[in-house]
Design a protein around this motif. Structure first.
Motif, PDB file in Angstrom:
ATOM      1  N   GLN A   1     -21.848   3.449   5.984  1.00 50.33           N
ATOM      2  CA  GLN A   1     -23.083   3.798   6.675  1.00 50.33           C
ATOM      3  C   GLN A   1     -22.836   4.487   8.011  1.00 50.33           C
ATOM      4  OE1 GLN A   1     -25.290   0.142   6.894  1.00 50.33           O
ATOM      5  NE2 GLN A   1     -26.064   0.311   4.797  1.00 50.33           N
ATOM      6  N   SER A   2     -21.687   4.261   8.595  1.00 48.01           N
ATOM      7  CA  SER A   2     -21.380   4.858   9.899  1.00 48.01           C
ATOM      8  C   SER A   2     -20.721   6.223   9.773  1.00 48.01           C
ATOM      9  CB  SER A   2     -20.468   3.917  10.703  1.00 48.01           C
ATOM     10  OG  SER A   2     -21.115   2.676  10.925  1.00 48.01           O
ATOM     11  N   GLY A   3     -20.363   6.617   8.553  1.00 49.39           N
ATOM     12  CA  GLY A   3     -19.736   7.918   8.362  1.00 49.39           C
ATOM     13  C   GLY A   3     -18.405   7.822   7.653  1.00 49.39           C
ATOM     14  N   SER A   4     -17.558   8.813   7.875  1.00 50.74           N
ATOM     15  CA  SER A   4     -16.264   8.918   7.195  1.00 50.74           C
ATOM     16  C   SER A   4     -15.179   8.209   8.001  1.00 50.74           C
ATOM     17  CB  SER A   4     -15.886  10.387   7.010  1.00 50.74           C
ATOM     18  OG  SER A   4     -16.879  11.064   6.266  1.00 50.74           O
ATOM     19  N   PHE A   5     -14.229   7.599   7.280  1.00 47.66           N
ATOM     20  CA  PHE A   5     -13.108   6.936   7.947  1.00 47.66           C
ATOM     21  C   PHE A   5     -11.905   6.902   7.011  1.00 47.66           C
ATOM     22  CE2 PHE A   5     -15.109   3.588   5.530  1.00 47.66           C
ATOM     23  CZ  PHE A   5     -14.071   2.792   5.074  1.00 47.66           C
ATOM     24  N   VAL A   6     -10.741   6.649   7.601  1.00 45.07           N
ATOM     25  CA  VAL A   6      -9.519   6.407   6.834  1.00 45.07           C
ATOM     26  C   VAL A   6      -8.873   5.135   7.369  1.00 45.07           C
ATOM     27  CG1 VAL A   6      -9.120   8.852   6.356  1.00 45.07           C
ATOM     28  CG2 VAL A   6      -8.095   7.809   8.395  1.00 45.07           C
ATOM     29  N   LEU A   7      -8.024   4.530   6.560  1.00 51.04           N
ATOM     30  CA  LEU A   7      -7.207   3.394   6.994  1.00 51.04           C
ATOM     31  C   LEU A   7      -5.804   3.898   7.273  1.00 51.04           C
ATOM     32  CD1 LEU A   7      -8.302   0.630   4.440  1.00 51.04           C
ATOM     33  CD2 LEU A   7      -9.252   1.110   6.711  1.00 51.04           C
TER      34      LEU A   7
ATOM     35  N   LEU B   1       0.206   7.362   9.474  1.00 51.16           N
ATOM     36  CA  LEU B   1       0.395   6.937   8.089  1.00 51.16           C
ATOM     37  C   LEU B   1      -0.959   6.528   7.518  1.00 51.16           C
ATOM     38  CD1 LEU B   1       3.671   4.822   8.433  1.00 51.16           C
ATOM     39  CD2 LEU B   1       3.427   7.223   7.765  1.00 51.16           C
ATOM     40  N   VAL B   2      -1.462   7.336   6.612  1.00 52.58           N
ATOM     41  CA  VAL B   2      -2.805   7.151   6.061  1.00 52.58           C
ATOM     42  C   VAL B   2      -2.686   6.503   4.682  1.00 52.58           C
ATOM     43  CG1 VAL B   2      -4.933   8.311   5.397  1.00 52.58           C
ATOM     44  CG2 VAL B   2      -3.601   9.174   7.319  1.00 52.58           C
ATOM     45  N   VAL B   3      -3.461   5.437   4.472  1.00 51.86           N
ATOM     46  CA  VAL B   3      -3.415   4.709   3.197  1.00 51.86           C
ATOM     47  C   VAL B   3      -4.121   5.532   2.119  1.00 51.86           C
ATOM     48  CG1 VAL B   3      -4.061   2.599   1.982  1.00 51.86           C
ATOM     49  CG2 VAL B   3      -3.383   2.504   4.403  1.00 51.86           C
ATOM     50  N   VAL B   4      -3.445   5.753   0.990  1.00 50.83           N
ATOM     51  CA  VAL B   4      -4.039   6.475  -0.142  1.00 50.83           C
ATOM     52  C   VAL B   4      -4.149   5.605  -1.388  1.00 50.83           C
ATOM     53  CG1 VAL B   4      -3.381   8.768   0.642  1.00 50.83           C
ATOM     54  CG2 VAL B   4      -1.769   7.435  -0.724  1.00 50.83           C
ATOM     55  N   GLU B   5      -3.352   4.530  -1.470  1.00 55.08           N
ATOM     56  CA  GLU B   5      -3.412   3.615  -2.610  1.00 55.08           C
ATOM     57  C   GLU B   5      -3.374   2.189  -2.093  1.00 55.08           C
ATOM     58  OE1 GLU B   5      -0.363   4.429  -5.436  1.00 55.08           O
ATOM     59  OE2 GLU B   5      -0.940   6.525  -5.711  1.00 55.08           O
TER      60      GLU B   5
ATOM     61  N   VAL C   1      -4.276  17.610   7.734  1.00 53.67           N
ATOM     62  CA  VAL C   1      -4.707  17.540   6.338  1.00 53.67           C
ATOM     63  C   VAL C   1      -4.274  16.203   5.756  1.00 53.67           C
ATOM     64  CG1 VAL C   1      -4.371  18.533   4.048  1.00 53.67           C
ATOM     65  CG2 VAL C   1      -4.687  20.033   6.008  1.00 53.67           C
ATOM     66  N   VAL C   2      -5.183  15.579   4.991  1.00 52.05           N
ATOM     67  CA  VAL C   2      -4.855  14.356   4.249  1.00 52.05           C
ATOM     68  C   VAL C   2      -5.425  14.497   2.840  1.00 52.05           C
ATOM     69  CG1 VAL C   2      -4.881  12.916   6.322  1.00 52.05           C
ATOM     70  CG2 VAL C   2      -6.968  13.158   4.964  1.00 52.05           C
ATOM     71  N   PRO C   3      -4.928  13.702   1.889  1.00 56.72           N
ATOM     72  CA  PRO C   3      -5.503  13.749   0.536  1.00 56.72           C
ATOM     73  C   PRO C   3      -6.960  13.306   0.534  1.00 56.72           C
ATOM     74  CG  PRO C   3      -3.347  12.707   0.498  1.00 56.72           C
ATOM     75  CD  PRO C   3      -3.723  12.856   1.943  1.00 56.72           C
ATOM     76  N   VAL C   4      -7.732  13.869  -0.391  1.00 54.79           N
ATOM     77  CA  VAL C   4      -9.156  13.553  -0.482  1.00 54.79           C
ATOM     78  C   VAL C   4      -9.379  12.068  -0.729  1.00 54.79           C
ATOM     79  CG1 VAL C   4     -11.235  13.945  -1.858  1.00 54.79           C
ATOM     80  CG2 VAL C   4      -9.768  15.865  -1.259  1.00 54.79           C
ATOM     81  N   ASN C   5      -8.523  11.447  -1.562  1.00 51.66           N
ATOM     82  CA  ASN C   5      -8.747  10.043  -1.919  1.00 51.66           C
ATOM     83  C   ASN C   5      -8.439   9.083  -0.777  1.00 51.66           C
ATOM     84  OD1 ASN C   5      -6.008  10.508  -2.012  1.00 51.66           O
ATOM     85  ND2 ASN C   5      -5.649   9.245  -3.822  1.00 51.66           N
ATOM     86  N   ALA C   6      -7.961   9.608   0.360  1.00 52.27           N
ATOM     87  CA  ALA C   6      -7.726   8.746   1.520  1.00 52.27           C
ATOM     88  C   ALA C   6      -9.009   8.529   2.329  1.00 52.27           C
ATOM     89  CB  ALA C   6      -6.648   9.351   2.420  1.00 52.27           C
TER      90      ALA C   6
ATOM     91  N   VAL D   1       0.854  -1.186   0.000  1.00 50.93           N
ATOM     92  CA  VAL D   1       0.000   0.000   0.000  1.00 50.93           C
ATOM     93  C   VAL D   1       0.891   1.237   0.000  1.00 50.93           C
ATOM     94  CG1 VAL D   1      -1.936  -1.109   1.182  1.00 50.93           C
ATOM     95  CG2 VAL D   1      -0.151   0.016   2.531  1.00 50.93           C
ATOM     96  N   SER D   2       0.330   2.327  -0.481  1.00 50.66           N
ATOM     97  CA  SER D   2       1.018   3.620  -0.433  1.00 50.66           C
ATOM     98  C   SER D   2       0.381   4.468   0.652  1.00 50.66           C
ATOM     99  CB  SER D   2       0.915   4.333  -1.784  1.00 50.66           C
ATOM    100  OG  SER D   2       1.566   3.586  -2.795  1.00 50.66           O
ATOM    101  N   VAL D   3       1.198   5.155   1.423  1.00 48.37           N
ATOM    102  CA  VAL D   3       0.692   5.943   2.543  1.00 48.37           C
ATOM    103  C   VAL D   3       1.292   7.346   2.504  1.00 48.37           C
ATOM    104  CG1 VAL D   3       0.361   3.925   4.015  1.00 48.37           C
ATOM    105  CG2 VAL D   3       2.555   5.134   4.074  1.00 48.37           C
ATOM    106  N   VAL D   4       0.593   8.274   3.152  1.00 44.28           N
ATOM    107  CA  VAL D   4       1.123   9.618   3.382  1.00 44.28           C
ATOM    108  C   VAL D   4       0.985   9.919   4.862  1.00 44.28           C
ATOM    109  CG1 VAL D   4       0.533  10.444   1.075  1.00 44.28           C
ATOM    110  CG2 VAL D   4      -1.102  10.722   2.933  1.00 44.28           C
ATOM    111  N   LYS D   5       1.797  10.854   5.321  1.00 44.82           N
ATOM    112  CA  LYS D   5       1.704  11.276   6.713  1.00 44.82           C
ATOM    113  C   LYS D   5       0.646  12.363   6.860  1.00 44.82           C
ATOM    114  CE  LYS D   5       6.374  10.302   8.419  1.00 44.82           C
ATOM    115  NZ  LYS D   5       7.582  10.906   9.018  1.00 44.82           N
ATOM    116  N   ALA D   6      -0.204  12.205   7.875  1.00 45.30           N
ATOM    117  CA  ALA D   6      -1.139  13.281   8.213  1.00 45.30           C
ATOM    118  C   ALA D   6      -0.324  14.453   8.747  1.00 45.30           C
ATOM    119  CB  ALA D   6      -2.147  12.808   9.255  1.00 45.30           C
ATOM    120  N   GLU D   7      -0.446  15.615   8.095  1.00 48.00           N
ATOM    121  CA  GLU D   7       0.384  16.760   8.443  1.00 48.00           C
ATOM    122  C   GLU D   7      -0.474  17.943   8.870  1.00 48.00           C
ATOM    123  OE1 GLU D   7       2.657  17.552   4.988  1.00 48.00           O
ATOM    124  OE2 GLU D   7       4.101  15.922   5.334  1.00 48.00           O
TER     125      GLU D   7
END
Length: 376
Positions: A312-318, A352-356, A302-307, A39-45
């Motif tokens: 049904q429970s709302g918004s989340f990131v991996l 580390l937020v998964v984006v890909e 801030v994180v990328p939109v595609n992350a 997986v590809s990740v970015v740091k939440a900054e």
């Protein structure tokens, strides 16, 4: 004896052959386990962003004019292209002039006749005045001359008013643009008979500047004050417009109007902001999002939109934990800013937020993470 021994040996070979074959299969090498998914990740900054409150809004022209005929007649000319930009005073329609020009000519002739009669009565009044002074004429003749002059003057004034009315009617044969703006479709074509009862011929909508109106409810006012301070009001804030996918209109706007009363049906006050619109990107009636921002920026994650994922429970990131395992984090979204989205709650700086590769993994699974630089 030799023959018997040989037979025994052959029998043993036949018996042991399957067993030896089974041993060969049992010692075959076991396949290696599959590598963990990549997986590809970015740091939440943290980035400096302005706190904001968003409202559903509608674009409304500051001025909108329906063109109508003021007189009866056949539509003679249409001097504009539908959808074109027009300027104040531009000639748009011409209604047949001949009947109204004839009325003006007749009225002018009547005025000329009446003026000649008035001039004669004026001369006679002066003559009778001189004769009375010289005691060469009776007072009654002077009185009659004065009455004739006054009658002629009244008739002349009446005919002059009728001439003015005829000229006014003639001027109505030309329909000109009362404002700058963009003109819509012509609802009647050349050759149609028009009158004041014909309804709208076409509509002109002012485009630059243009207004954006949005209701501010009590809950929104509380949110505004919570994010921007107790003294915050929409009236002293810069307003931005965002389109469907978070794309922001380049020109900021300023609030110029707050309604004087609360709408009892919605418990909200209507607010209007004025925006420059030189390119006509904002169109009357368009649905947009109005964003009221604070004066000062504050740090936000801030994180990328595609992350960001939604269920049904709302918004989340991996995210990828320190043990290289996938975890689910529920997040509170603040607002989108280009390709990034601000997170209010649920993440910490450096996560580390998964984006890909989101579709290839599940919570608790070990992964191989590659850190990439997020898009600006």
């Amino acid at each position: 004896m030799k023959i018997a021994a040989r037979a025994v040996m052959m029998a043993l070979a036949l018996i042991l052959a399957p067993l030896l074959g089974g041993c060969d299969e049992a010692v075959q090498p076991v396949a290696a386990p599959a590598p963990p998914p990549a997986v590809s990740v970015v740091k939440a900054e943290l980035q400096d962003l302005r706190a904001s409150v968003s409202f559903s809004a509608r674009v409304e022209a500051l001025h909108k004019v329906d063109l109508r005929a003021r007189i009866e007649g056949y539509l003679d000319k249409q001097n504009f292209a539908e959808g074109a930009t027009v300027k104040t005073g531009d000639l748009l329609y011409v209604i047949e002039k001949a009947p109204y020009e004839a009325k003006v000519a007749a009225a002018e002739a009547s005025v000329a006749t009446a003026r000649a009669r008035f001039d004669r009565t004026e001369i006679e009044l002066k003559r009778q005045t001189t004769l009375v002074i010289k005691e060469a004429s009776a007072q009654t003749k002077l009185d009659d001359a004065k009455a004739s002059r006054d009658e002629a003057k009244g008739n002349l004034d009446k005919l002059i008013a009728e001439l003015d009315q005829a000229k006014l009617q003639l001027s109505y044969t030309e329909i000109r643009a009362p404002i700058d703006g963009r003109i819509g479709k012509s609802l009647l074509s050349v050759g149609s008979f028009v009158s004041p009862n014909s309804g709208t011929l076409a509509t002109i909508v002012q485009q630059n500047p243009i207004g954006v109106t949005f209701p501010v409810g009590q809950r929104d006012i509380l949110a505004l004050r919570e994010k921007m301070g107790a003294d915050a009001t929409a009236a002293d804030r810069t307003v931005y417009v965002e389109f469907g996918k978070g794309k922001r209109y380049a020109e900021p706007g300023k609030v110029d109007f707050l309604d004087v009363a609360v709408n009892t049906g919605t418990d909200a006050v209507n607010v209007r902001a004025i925006f420059p619109n030189p390119q006509g990107m904002l169109v009357d009636g368009q649905l947009v999002t109005a964003v009221v921002e604070a004066d000062k920026a504050e740090p936000m994650l801030v994180v990328p939109v595609n992350a960001v994922q939604i269920d049904q429970s709302g918004s989340f990131v991996l995210i990828v934990s320190a043990e290289n395992k996938i975890e689910v984090r529920r997040v509170e979204l603040v607002r989108q800013d280009g390709n990034n989205i601000a997170i209010g709650k649920g993440l910490s700086a450096g996560d580390l937020v998964v984006v890909e590769g989101v579709q290839k993994v599940r919570p608790g699974q070990t992964v191989e993470a590659t850190l990439i630089k997020p898009e600006a």
